[in-house]
Design an enzyme around this catalytic site. Structure first.
Site, mmCIF file in Angstrom:
data_model
loop_
_atom_site.group_PDB
_atom_site.id
_atom_site.type_symbol
_atom_site.label_atom_id
_atom_site.label_comp_id
_atom_site.label_asym_id
_atom_site.label_seq_id
_atom_site.Cartn_x
_atom_site.Cartn_y
_atom_site.Cartn_z
ATOM 1 N N HIS A 46 48.964 48.221 33.747
ATOM 2 C CA HIS A 46 48.918 49.597 33.227
ATOM 3 C C HIS A 46 49.979 49.781 32.144
ATOM 4 C CE1 HIS A 46 47.607 50.172 37.564
ATOM 5 N NE2 HIS A 46 46.578 50.664 36.921
ATOM 6 N N SER A 197 46.756 43.671 39.937
ATOM 7 C CA SER A 197 45.866 44.707 40.455
ATOM 8 C C SER A 197 46.577 45.453 41.579
ATOM 9 C CB SER A 197 44.594 44.067 41.020
ATOM 10 O OG SER A 197 43.908 44.983 41.838
HETATM 11 P P1 AMP Z 1 43.090 51.440 37.602
HETATM 12 O O1 AMP Z 1 44.334 52.188 37.890
HETATM 13 O O2 AMP Z 1 42.866 50.244 38.458
HETATM 14 O O3 AMP Z 1 41.884 52.339 37.506
HETATM 15 O O4 AMP Z 1 43.284 50.856 36.141
HETATM 16 C C1 AMP Z 1 43.587 51.690 35.062
HETATM 17 C C2 AMP Z 1 43.442 50.900 33.795
HETATM 18 O O5 AMP Z 1 44.349 49.796 33.819
HETATM 19 C C3 AMP Z 1 42.040 50.327 33.604
HETATM 20 O O6 AMP Z 1 41.670 50.434 32.240
HETATM 21 C C4 AMP Z 1 42.224 48.897 34.022
HETATM 22 O O7 AMP Z 1 41.296 48.021 33.427
HETATM 23 C C5 AMP Z 1 43.630 48.617 33.527
HETATM 24 N N1 AMP Z 1 44.204 47.471 34.226
HETATM 25 C C6 AMP Z 1 44.234 47.245 35.565
HETATM 26 N N2 AMP Z 1 44.789 46.050 35.836
HETATM 27 C C7 AMP Z 1 45.104 45.490 34.644
HETATM 28 C C8 AMP Z 1 45.703 44.253 34.250
HETATM 29 N N3 AMP Z 1 46.061 43.328 35.142
HETATM 30 N N4 AMP Z 1 45.896 44.036 32.926
HETATM 31 C C9 AMP Z 1 45.526 44.960 32.009
HETATM 32 N N5 AMP Z 1 44.959 46.145 32.313
HETATM 33 C C10 AMP Z 1 44.741 46.405 33.611
#
Ligand code: AMP
Length: 301
Positions: A46, A197
């Protein structure tokens, strides 16, 4: 600022507060706005999006909202990690200007079943994660369109980690004429290759030890197709066989899918027996369940 002192950041909990902030900070100033939608529990993945937004735009808004519409009935909505204080701290440290943290009732004024929604065409949503998470991409497209209507940014930043989600959002924004430019950024990884993640923290020690195999398999596919010119079908069969061996040894390693797709359309090309160089780019996508923890990853080669 003295060491240990907490940084603070403006937090809008309501749509009205978010709109007022934008009126004051963006509309009246002519500044550009970057937007990073998240579900919180922020990590370096993020962070990379926030940093990129900061570089490309004058001001940056991060949203933190665990969206019930994108979780299935037996998924981890309730137990999804919520760490608001640490998230606000990180946003402030990385230079974000506002964090939008609506409650569920603020964002969804009706029961979900009575709420309007956005469906992106099946050619993008009825495969890969869409097969295993029915309704997931409807929930994603709907919440992102709502957020785009509330946070009127010039650019919105998403991770390629969720590759299918990125294409779904790009398609939704294009088809519905959102003015925002949707930008995808590379996946941030742990030192051993595991894609960062929020769900990694569900892994126990044994599962965490096995998890990097997901990235290793993707790298193996890259090597076989791009260095050794092995046809996609054969490379995938080898990879699936390797994973099956691991699954036999380890408890509950369940491969949900491992496929090759055309990067722009997600057309499945897993059965292609030709020379892989006929495709200028291929994206390999994988989803694995390690006991109860579902992990996804992908690699464009
Ligand atoms: P989330 O909080 O899981 O919904 O993710 C929010 C944003 O962060 C989304 O656009 C995800 O694709 C991005 N994101 C999550 N994990 C990663 C990562 N390891 N590298 C880059 N972006 C990420």
């Amino acid at each position: 600022m003295s060491q240990g002192q907490k940084t603070t950041i403006f937090q809008a909990k309501t749509i009205a507060e978010a709109r007022l902030w934008q009126q004051r900070e963006i509309a009246l100033t002519g500044k550009t706005l970057g937007f990073v939608p998240t579900m919180g529990n922020l990590h370096k993945g993020h962070g990379s999006l926030i940093t990129a937004a900061k570089k490309q735009c004058d001001k940056v808004v991060v949203s933190i909202f665990v969206n019930p519409m994108q979780f299935g009935p037996n998924e981890d909505f309730e137990k999804y990690p919520r760490t608001l204080a640490a998230d606000l701290e990180l946003c402030a440290k990385l230079g974000a200007d506002m964090v939008f943290t609506p409650s569920t009732s603020e964002l969804y004024s009706r029961e979900l079943a009575q709420s309007s929604f956005i469906d992106v065409p099946e050619e993008l949503t009825n495969k890969l994660c869409g097969t295993f998470r029915p309704g997931h991409f409807r929930g994603v497209a709907t919440v992102v369109s709502k957020l785009f209507n509330i946070i009127q940014s010039n650019k919105a930043f998403f991770g390629e980690k969720d590759y299918q989600q990125l294409l779904v959002i790009k398609r939704m924004a294009e088809d519905l004429n959102f003015a925002v430019q949707v930008i995808g950024l590379p996946t941030m990884r742990e030192a051993d290759g595991l894609a960062m993640s929020s769900r990694n923290q569900y892994l126990n020690a044994e599962e965490r030890e096995v998890a990097p195999v997901i990235y290793q398999i993707l790298m193996q596919l890259k090597n076989q197709t791009r260095e050794q010119n092995m046809p996609i079908k054969q490379a995938l069969e080898t990879a699936r066989a390797n994973l099956a061996t691991i699954a036999k040894d380890k408890l509950n390693f369940d491969l949900q899918y491992l496929d090759a797709c055309a990067p722009d359309t997600l057309e499945i090309i897993s059965n292609d027996t030709q020379n892989p160089d006929l495709h200028s780019e291929i994206v390999f996508l994988i989803a694995v369940k390690l006991n109860e923890v579902r992990l996804i990853d992908n690699l464009k080669v």
